[in-house]
Design an enzyme around this catalytic site. Structure first.
Site, PDB file in Angstrom:
ATOM      1  N   ASP A  16      18.352  -9.116 -18.335  1.00  0.00           N
ATOM      2  CA  ASP A  16      17.131  -8.494 -18.744  1.00  0.00           C
ATOM      3  C   ASP A  16      16.100  -9.473 -19.445  1.00  0.00           C
ATOM      4  O   ASP A  16      16.625  -9.864 -20.314  1.00  0.00           O
ATOM      5  CB  ASP A  16      17.224  -7.136 -19.644  1.00  0.00           C
ATOM      6  CG  ASP A  16      15.702  -6.729 -19.955  1.00  0.00           C
ATOM      7  OD1 ASP A  16      14.764  -7.260 -19.642  1.00  0.00           O
ATOM      8  OD2 ASP A  16      15.671  -5.581 -20.561  1.00  0.00           O
ATOM      9  N   ILE A  17      14.979  -9.742 -18.851  1.00  0.00           N
ATOM     10  CA  ILE A  17      14.395 -10.973 -19.378  1.00  0.00           C
ATOM     11  C   ILE A  17      13.786 -10.774 -20.697  1.00  0.00           C
ATOM     12  O   ILE A  17      13.724 -11.556 -21.620  1.00  0.00           O
ATOM     13  CB  ILE A  17      13.098 -11.551 -18.356  1.00  0.00           C
ATOM     14  CG1 ILE A  17      12.851 -13.043 -18.890  1.00  0.00           C
ATOM     15  CG2 ILE A  17      12.066 -10.451 -18.409  1.00  0.00           C
ATOM     16  CD1 ILE A  17      12.918 -13.935 -17.739  1.00  0.00           C
ATOM     17  N   VAL A  39       8.836  -6.620 -14.102  1.00  0.00           N
ATOM     18  CA  VAL A  39       8.958  -7.492 -15.142  1.00  0.00           C
ATOM     19  C   VAL A  39       7.797  -7.421 -16.112  1.00  0.00           C
ATOM     20  O   VAL A  39       8.078  -7.474 -17.125  1.00  0.00           O
ATOM     21  CB  VAL A  39       9.595  -8.759 -14.548  1.00  0.00           C
ATOM     22  CG1 VAL A  39       8.439  -9.924 -14.456  1.00  0.00           C
ATOM     23  CG2 VAL A  39      10.617  -9.512 -15.341  1.00  0.00           C
ATOM     24  N   ASP A  40       6.899  -7.286 -15.638  1.00  0.00           N
ATOM     25  CA  ASP A  40       5.359  -7.234 -16.431  1.00  0.00           C
ATOM     26  C   ASP A  40       5.417  -6.112 -17.301  1.00  0.00           C
ATOM     27  O   ASP A  40       5.139  -6.294 -18.368  1.00  0.00           O
ATOM     28  CB  ASP A  40       4.361  -7.283 -15.446  1.00  0.00           C
ATOM     29  CG  ASP A  40       3.020  -7.588 -16.007  1.00  0.00           C
ATOM     30  OD1 ASP A  40       2.959  -8.006 -17.027  1.00  0.00           O
ATOM     31  OD2 ASP A  40       2.021  -7.717 -15.191  1.00  0.00           O
ATOM     32  N   SER A 123       7.727 -12.868  -7.800  1.00  0.00           N
ATOM     33  CA  SER A 123       7.260 -12.464  -6.547  1.00  0.00           C
ATOM     34  C   SER A 123       8.166 -11.772  -5.532  1.00  0.00           C
ATOM     35  O   SER A 123       8.015 -11.272  -4.633  1.00  0.00           O
ATOM     36  CB  SER A 123       6.571 -13.596  -5.536  1.00  0.00           C
ATOM     37  OG  SER A 123       5.455 -14.069  -6.082  1.00  0.00           O
ATOM     38  N   THR A 124       9.354 -11.455  -5.998  1.00  0.00           N
ATOM     39  CA  THR A 124      10.507 -10.941  -5.499  1.00  0.00           C
ATOM     40  C   THR A 124      10.467  -9.359  -5.372  1.00  0.00           C
ATOM     41  O   THR A 124      11.620  -8.891  -4.838  1.00  0.00           O
ATOM     42  CB  THR A 124      11.890 -11.707  -5.618  1.00  0.00           C
ATOM     43  OG1 THR A 124      12.144 -11.371  -6.850  1.00  0.00           O
ATOM     44  CG2 THR A 124      11.764 -13.176  -5.060  1.00  0.00           C
ATOM     45  N   GLY A 125       9.718  -8.699  -6.212  1.00  0.00           N
ATOM     46  CA  GLY A 125       9.744  -7.293  -6.392  1.00  0.00           C
ATOM     47  C   GLY A 125       8.585  -6.738  -5.723  1.00  0.00           C
ATOM     48  O   GLY A 125       8.559  -6.775  -4.390  1.00  0.00           O
ATOM     49  N   VAL A 126       7.733  -6.250  -6.486  1.00  0.00           N
ATOM     50  CA  VAL A 126       6.615  -5.748  -6.054  1.00  0.00           C
ATOM     51  C   VAL A 126       6.040  -6.774  -4.825  1.00  0.00           C
ATOM     52  O   VAL A 126       5.280  -5.962  -3.744  1.00  0.00           O
ATOM     53  CB  VAL A 126       5.562  -5.366  -6.877  1.00  0.00           C
ATOM     54  CG1 VAL A 126       4.152  -4.753  -6.110  1.00  0.00           C
ATOM     55  CG2 VAL A 126       6.042  -4.282  -7.889  1.00  0.00           C
TER      56      VAL A 126
HETATM   57  N1  AR6 Z   1      14.261  -8.478 -16.248  1.00  0.00           N
HETATM   58  C1  AR6 Z   1      14.615  -9.688 -15.259  1.00  0.00           C
HETATM   59  N2  AR6 Z   1      14.022  -9.316 -14.161  1.00  0.00           N
HETATM   60  C2  AR6 Z   1      13.376  -8.131 -13.733  1.00  0.00           C
HETATM   61  C3  AR6 Z   1      13.166  -6.952 -14.747  1.00  0.00           C
HETATM   62  C4  AR6 Z   1      13.734  -7.471 -16.095  1.00  0.00           C
HETATM   63  N3  AR6 Z   1      13.460  -6.495 -17.109  1.00  0.00           N
HETATM   64  N4  AR6 Z   1      12.556  -5.940 -14.169  1.00  0.00           N
HETATM   65  C5  AR6 Z   1      12.539  -6.348 -12.634  1.00  0.00           C
HETATM   66  N5  AR6 Z   1      12.965  -7.698 -12.528  1.00  0.00           N
HETATM   67  P1  AR6 Z   1       8.313  -7.740 -10.094  1.00  0.00           P
HETATM   68  P2  AR6 Z   1       6.555  -9.605  -8.603  1.00  0.00           P
HETATM   69  C6  AR6 Z   1      12.906  -8.385 -11.279  1.00  0.00           C
HETATM   70  O1  AR6 Z   1       8.139  -6.570  -9.274  1.00  0.00           O
HETATM   71  O2  AR6 Z   1       7.301  -9.210  -7.380  1.00  0.00           O
HETATM   72  C7  AR6 Z   1       3.847  -6.127 -11.531  1.00  0.00           C
HETATM   73  O3  AR6 Z   1       3.289  -4.918 -11.392  1.00  0.00           O
HETATM   74  C8  AR6 Z   1      12.885  -7.522 -10.013  1.00  0.00           C
HETATM   75  O4  AR6 Z   1      14.123  -6.924  -9.597  1.00  0.00           O
HETATM   76  O5  AR6 Z   1       8.416  -7.433 -11.417  1.00  0.00           O
HETATM   77  O6  AR6 Z   1       6.166 -10.953  -8.938  1.00  0.00           O
HETATM   78  C9  AR6 Z   1       2.981  -7.158 -11.801  1.00  0.00           C
HETATM   79  O7  AR6 Z   1       1.886  -6.691 -12.690  1.00  0.00           O
HETATM   80  C10 AR6 Z   1      12.455  -8.761  -9.011  1.00  0.00           C
HETATM   81  O8  AR6 Z   1      13.419  -9.361  -8.602  1.00  0.00           O
HETATM   82  O9  AR6 Z   1       7.270  -8.889  -9.848  1.00  0.00           O
HETATM   83  C11 AR6 Z   1       2.151  -7.725 -10.373  1.00  0.00           C
HETATM   84  O10 AR6 Z   1       1.220  -6.652  -9.960  1.00  0.00           O
HETATM   85  C12 AR6 Z   1      11.546  -9.684  -9.912  1.00  0.00           C
HETATM   86  O11 AR6 Z   1      12.119  -9.134 -11.197  1.00  0.00           O
HETATM   87  C13 AR6 Z   1       3.321  -7.461  -9.573  1.00  0.00           C
HETATM   88  O12 AR6 Z   1       4.419  -6.633  -9.965  1.00  0.00           O
HETATM   89  C14 AR6 Z   1      10.153  -9.629  -9.759  1.00  0.00           C
HETATM   90  O13 AR6 Z   1       9.833  -8.245  -9.672  1.00  0.00           O
HETATM   91  C15 AR6 Z   1       4.307  -8.786  -9.501  1.00  0.00           C
HETATM   92  O14 AR6 Z   1       5.148  -8.537  -8.218  1.00  0.00           O
END
Ligand code: AR6
Length: 169
Positions: A16-17, A39-40, A123-126
């Protein structure tokens, strides 16, 4: 796992970051710096409202760039709010924008004498970037940077879950 890049260390961990003790952590933010899920959301929850106050004052950040705030209640002193691209098939400049999002954070680290940075997989989530392609860009960008910037001692990728970790590994 850890590997040496000249005199610096590149680390991959699953975790967890928000729990990292690096001097800075990167956030996967949106261009309004408005907070969100993933993550945000986790960073703003753990860091407290002062981070959002600072984001509000900054006002926004173009895709492919990053902006610095303090770390609020986090262990990290700074948060680098990086805006990665939304994936739309890979032919809309996404690789370059993703690379620039990482580079922008690394430049902020160098400019602010930050010696250790933790990154999520931007970028690899939402935003839907295929993680294997994103991992290649993230790692190549960081490795190339560390080869010419020995002022940064440690870059740690904090991967959420074993699947993400193994893709980076
Ligand atoms: N620690 C580390 N990695 C994490 C954590 C954590 N606590 N939580 C999720 N991840 P994302 P994006 C991973 O969706 O794709 C937001 O709403 C997750 O599994 O957080 O860049 C922002 O406000 C994935 O592999 O970010 C933007 O609108 C990675 O973090 C949008 O999402 C990134 O997933 C950005 O989307």
């Amino acid at each position: 796992m850890q590997i040496k890049i000249d005199s610096s260390l590149l680390e991959l961990v699953e975790g967890d970051i928000t729990k990292q003790d690096t001097e800075a952590i990167a956030n996967a933010a949106n261009s309004n710096l408005a907070g969100g899920g993933g993550v945000d959301g986790a960073i703003h929850r753990a860091g407290g409202p002062s981070i959002m106050d600072e984001c509000g004052k900054i006002g926004g950040c173009p895709t492919g760039e990053a902006r610095l705030t303090s770390g609020g209640n986090l262990l990290a002193k700074y948060v680098f709010h990086a805006v990665g691209p939304i994936y739309r098939g890979g032919t809309h400049g996404e690789p370059e924008l993703l690379k620039n999002a990482y580079l922008s954070c690394l430049n902020l680290a160098s400019k602010n004498a930050v010696k250790s940075v933790a990154f999520p997989s931007i970028s690899t989530g939402v935003y839907g970037y295929p993680i294997k392609e994103a991992a290649k860009i993230a790692l190549t960008t960081v490795i190339d940077y560390l080869k010419t910037h020995q002022e940064i001692n440690l870059v740690r990728f904090v991967l959420f879950g074993s699947d993400a970790y193994s893709k980076y590994e």
